[in-house]
Design a protein around this motif. Structure first.
Motif, PDB file in Angstrom:
ATOM      1  N   UNK A   1       0.800  -1.224   0.000  1.00 33.60           N
ATOM      2  CA  UNK A   1       0.000   0.000   0.000  1.00 33.60           C
ATOM      3  C   UNK A   1       0.837   1.281   0.000  1.00 33.60           C
ATOM      4  N   UNK A   2       2.004   1.277   0.624  1.00 39.73           N
ATOM      5  CA  UNK A   2       2.830   2.493   0.627  1.00 39.73           C
ATOM      6  C   UNK A   2       3.331   2.829  -0.773  1.00 39.73           C
ATOM      7  N   UNK A   3       3.932   1.873  -1.524  1.00 43.32           N
ATOM      8  CA  UNK A   3       4.322   2.209  -2.908  1.00 43.32           C
ATOM      9  C   UNK A   3       3.136   2.625  -3.779  1.00 43.32           C
ATOM     10  N   UNK A   4       1.987   1.943  -3.589  1.00 42.99           N
ATOM     11  CA  UNK A   4       0.803   2.306  -4.378  1.00 42.99           C
ATOM     12  C   UNK A   4       0.337   3.716  -4.038  1.00 42.99           C
ATOM     13  N   UNK A   5       0.386   4.069  -2.753  1.00 42.44           N
ATOM     14  CA  UNK A   5      -0.020   5.416  -2.347  1.00 42.44           C
ATOM     15  C   UNK A   5       0.863   6.464  -3.019  1.00 42.44           C
ATOM     16  N   UNK A   6       2.179   6.217  -3.023  1.00 38.19           N
ATOM     17  CA  UNK A   6       3.112   7.189  -3.591  1.00 38.19           C
ATOM     18  C   UNK A   6       2.919   7.310  -5.098  1.00 38.19           C
ATOM     19  N   UNK A   7       2.712   6.175  -5.780  1.00 44.83           N
ATOM     20  CA  UNK A   7       2.663   6.194  -7.250  1.00 44.83           C
ATOM     21  C   UNK A   7       1.298   6.548  -7.816  1.00 44.83           C
ATOM     22  N   UNK A   8       0.207   6.281  -7.069  1.00 46.53           N
ATOM     23  CA  UNK A   8      -1.129   6.480  -7.637  1.00 46.53           C
ATOM     24  C   UNK A   8      -2.007   7.432  -6.837  1.00 46.53           C
ATOM     25  N   UNK A   9      -2.012   7.312  -5.520  1.00 44.28           N
ATOM     26  CA  UNK A   9      -2.946   8.105  -4.722  1.00 44.28           C
ATOM     27  C   UNK A   9      -2.470   9.552  -4.575  1.00 44.28           C
ATOM     28  N   UNK A  10      -1.186   9.745  -4.304  1.00 39.16           N
ATOM     29  CA  UNK A  10      -0.661  11.111  -4.121  1.00 39.16           C
ATOM     30  C   UNK A  10      -0.843  11.962  -5.374  1.00 39.16           C
ATOM     31  N   UNK A  11      -0.491  11.468  -6.585  1.00 35.42           N
ATOM     32  CA  UNK A  11      -0.709  12.306  -7.781  1.00 35.42           C
ATOM     33  C   UNK A  11      -2.169  12.658  -8.029  1.00 35.42           C
ATOM     34  N   UNK A  12      -3.091  11.777  -7.652  1.00 39.06           N
ATOM     35  CA  UNK A  12      -4.501  12.004  -7.949  1.00 39.06           C
ATOM     36  C   UNK A  12      -5.210  12.842  -6.893  1.00 39.06           C
ATOM     37  N   UNK A  13      -4.836  12.688  -5.615  1.00 37.15           N
ATOM     38  CA  UNK A  13      -5.607  13.327  -4.545  1.00 37.15           C
ATOM     39  C   UNK A  13      -4.778  14.227  -3.634  1.00 37.15           C
ATOM     40  N   UNK A  14      -3.469  14.216  -3.791  1.00 38.84           N
ATOM     41  CA  UNK A  14      -2.620  15.034  -2.935  1.00 38.84           C
ATOM     42  C   UNK A  14      -2.086  14.250  -1.745  1.00 38.84           C
ATOM     43  N   UNK A  15      -1.025  14.760  -1.137  1.00 39.83           N
ATOM     44  CA  UNK A  15      -0.343  14.044  -0.061  1.00 39.83           C
ATOM     45  C   UNK A  15      -1.208  13.907   1.182  1.00 39.83           C
ATOM     46  N   UNK A  16      -1.957  14.979   1.539  1.00 40.49           N
ATOM     47  CA  UNK A  16      -2.770  14.917   2.756  1.00 40.49           C
ATOM     48  C   UNK A  16      -3.847  13.855   2.682  1.00 40.49           C
ATOM     49  N   UNK A  17      -4.608  13.826   1.587  1.00 35.96           N
ATOM     50  CA  UNK A  17      -5.661  12.821   1.427  1.00 35.96           C
ATOM     51  C   UNK A  17      -5.067  11.423   1.338  1.00 35.96           C
TER      52      UNK A  17
END
Length: 491
Positions: A124-140
């Motif tokens: 989940x950490x690599x996925x968060x960095x590669x997919x979630x952060x670009x789409x929703x921002x670091x805070x979300x």
């Protein structure tokens, strides 16, 4: 105090007589953890690309959000099978000026650095960095990860609580299992979609990051449940009462009405109840009742009979297979005492037979709801039940004389290969293949229902001739009893 308790735990493990014996196994387990950890890390790095190829046109984050509830239900299942309860020998500390609350907190916090709680971060950490952060921002993204971590620890403490309740309030654990199974069944029947619900829940967390605090509150509640339970069950006098209750076994006294056979059944049930490995094997058998959800959803399998026969054999017979594969190794610690007592081999095997029959029947009754999917399932499961109690039981008794490995009943079954040999795998072949072979001639003649009836009739015949088959099993045991005794003594 925490460091002191940790040092005591390390010294107890290091000075244990079994430390050297378990050292090689621990090294192997460590290597396996590193191996699978590397696989999960690579999967986490490539997951957003894989999801984009599997479900084109949809956001990788939305797809993963949709399967997260399935992931947490699967996590609960595997934790129940594999995760050990955190323990501490409490009694040596109870007379010391140490607050009981510290001991309980130590026991609960010991479960936090578990592999089950940490290894998911590699995905989940690599996925968060590669997919979630670009789409929703670091805070979300951090709130999303925080919510997943919270639900992981919720699973951890819920599992610990219900596993402990299994020994004192089994009905409560059963209700918990039924609730989880009911959730899966409702999803299967289309009452609601877990995928859609999961997308909605975790999508809302991304939109409103403050909701990540909800899993934290749930974890606090689950932790408090465990804390109160342990605090109420760590008084010395309460521990003594529980030990005496288990030894007396008053609930099984009615079996004494059936003479020597009833007493042997009572002793067998006490052996199962008091030891970790037989209990964990039978607990694992419960989960095979959900085996049908994998196959019965496939219309291709429902059109035929062969795969349904296989599934029926497994679901109605798994408790027999799991426990029967180690007969008579369950009695290896006191096998010489059995040989010197006036217990005939016929009584020995008859007691096991009359344990297997009601257990298989109960498993069959629990599979009856699958009949709502197709009436063929009820017919096939009825035939396979008869086959299991009329034929497969005696196949187990035949191979039982080759179980010459001594068992340590205090160890669980997860990653425990003690007593597992070639005879176990050879035994499974006739148990699974013979009913299919009985059915095949009728299939080729175009009368498949007659093939199902043939399986049931063969099983019914074996059940009717149980006395003769038990006598034969006893004679077969007498020819090999000294080989068994020698094998149990040498280990």
């Amino acid at each position: 105090m925490l460091l002191t308790l940790l040092s005591h735990q390390w010294k107890a493990n290091y000075r244990s007589s079994v430390f050297q014996k378990g050292l090689v196994l621990n090294i192997i387990m460590g290597l396996l953890i590193l191996y699978f950890g590397a696989i999960f890390l690579v999967l986490g790095l490539a997951l957003h690309k894989l999801l984009g190829k599997v479900v084109p046109g949809e956001s990788a984050v939305a797809v993963l959000n949709g399967v997260l509830l399935y992931y947490f239900l699967s996590d609960l299942f595997f934790r129940f099978l594999l995760q050990e309860l955190p323990v501490l020998a409490v009694q040596p500390y109870l007379h010391l000026p140490i607050p009981k609350s510290r001991l309980i907190h130590f026991v609960l916090l010991k479960s936090v650095p578990s592999v089950f709680n940490l290894i998911f971060l590699l995905i989940f950490v690599p996925f968060m960095v590669s997919a979630v952060v670009p789409a929703y921002g670091a805070g979300a993204a951090l709130a999303w990860l925080f919510a997943i971590i919270g639900l992981t620890f919720l699973n951890n403490f819920l599992l610990i609580y219900f596993k402990r309740q299994l020994s004192t309030k089994p009905i409560l654990t059963l209700l918990f299992g039924v609730a989880v199974a009911g959730l899966i069944l409702l999803d299967y029947l289309g009452v609601f979609s877990l995928y859609t619900l999961s997308q909605s829940v975790f999508g809302t967390v991304l939109q409103y990051p403050v909701l990540a605090m909800v899993p934290v509150l749930l974890v606090a509640g689950a932790y408090l449940l465990n804390y109160r339970f342990l605090k109420a069950h760590t008084y010395p006098e309460e521990l003594t009462v529980r030990q005496q209750t288990k030894v007396e076994g008053e609930r099984l006294a009615f079996l004494g009405r059936f003479g020597e056979l009833g007493k042997l059944i009572e002793l067998e049930l006490k052996l199962i109840w008091r030891h970790k490995r037989p209990k964990s094997l039978l607990t694992m058998s419960v989960f095979f009742l959900f085996y049908g959800l994998i196959f019965y959803r496939n219309e291709a399998y429902l059109d035929g009979f062969g795969m349904l026969i296989f599934v029926g054999i497994v679901m109605t017979g798994m408790p027999i297979f799991n426990y029967g594969q180690f007969v008579p190794s369950w009695q290896s610690n006191h096998f010489d005492a059995i040989l010197t007592r006036r217990i005939s081999p016929y009584q020995f095997y008859a007691a096991k037979f009359w344990i297997f029959v009601p257990v298989a029947t109960l498993a069959y009754m629990l599979t009856l709801p699958y009949g709502l999917i197709s009436y063929k399932i009820i017919l096939i499961n009825t035939a396979t039940l008869l086959y299991n109690i009329g034929v497969n039981v005696f196949i187990i008794f035949f191979f039982s004389v080759y179980n010459t490995t001594r068992l340590d009943l205090s160890k669980g079954s997860a990653f425990n290969w003690q007593g597992v040999g070639a005879s176990r795998f050879v035994m499974m072949l006739p148990m699974m293949v013979l009913p299919i072979l009985l059915y095949l001639p009728f299939k080729f003649l175009g009368v498949p229902f007659m093939g199902i009836a043939a399986i049931g009739l063969v099983g019914l015949s074996g059940f009717v001739l149980q006395k003769q088959l038990l006598q034969w099993s006893a004679g077969w045991f007498l020819k090999h009893k000294y080989k068994l005794a020698t094998g149990f003594r040498e280990q």
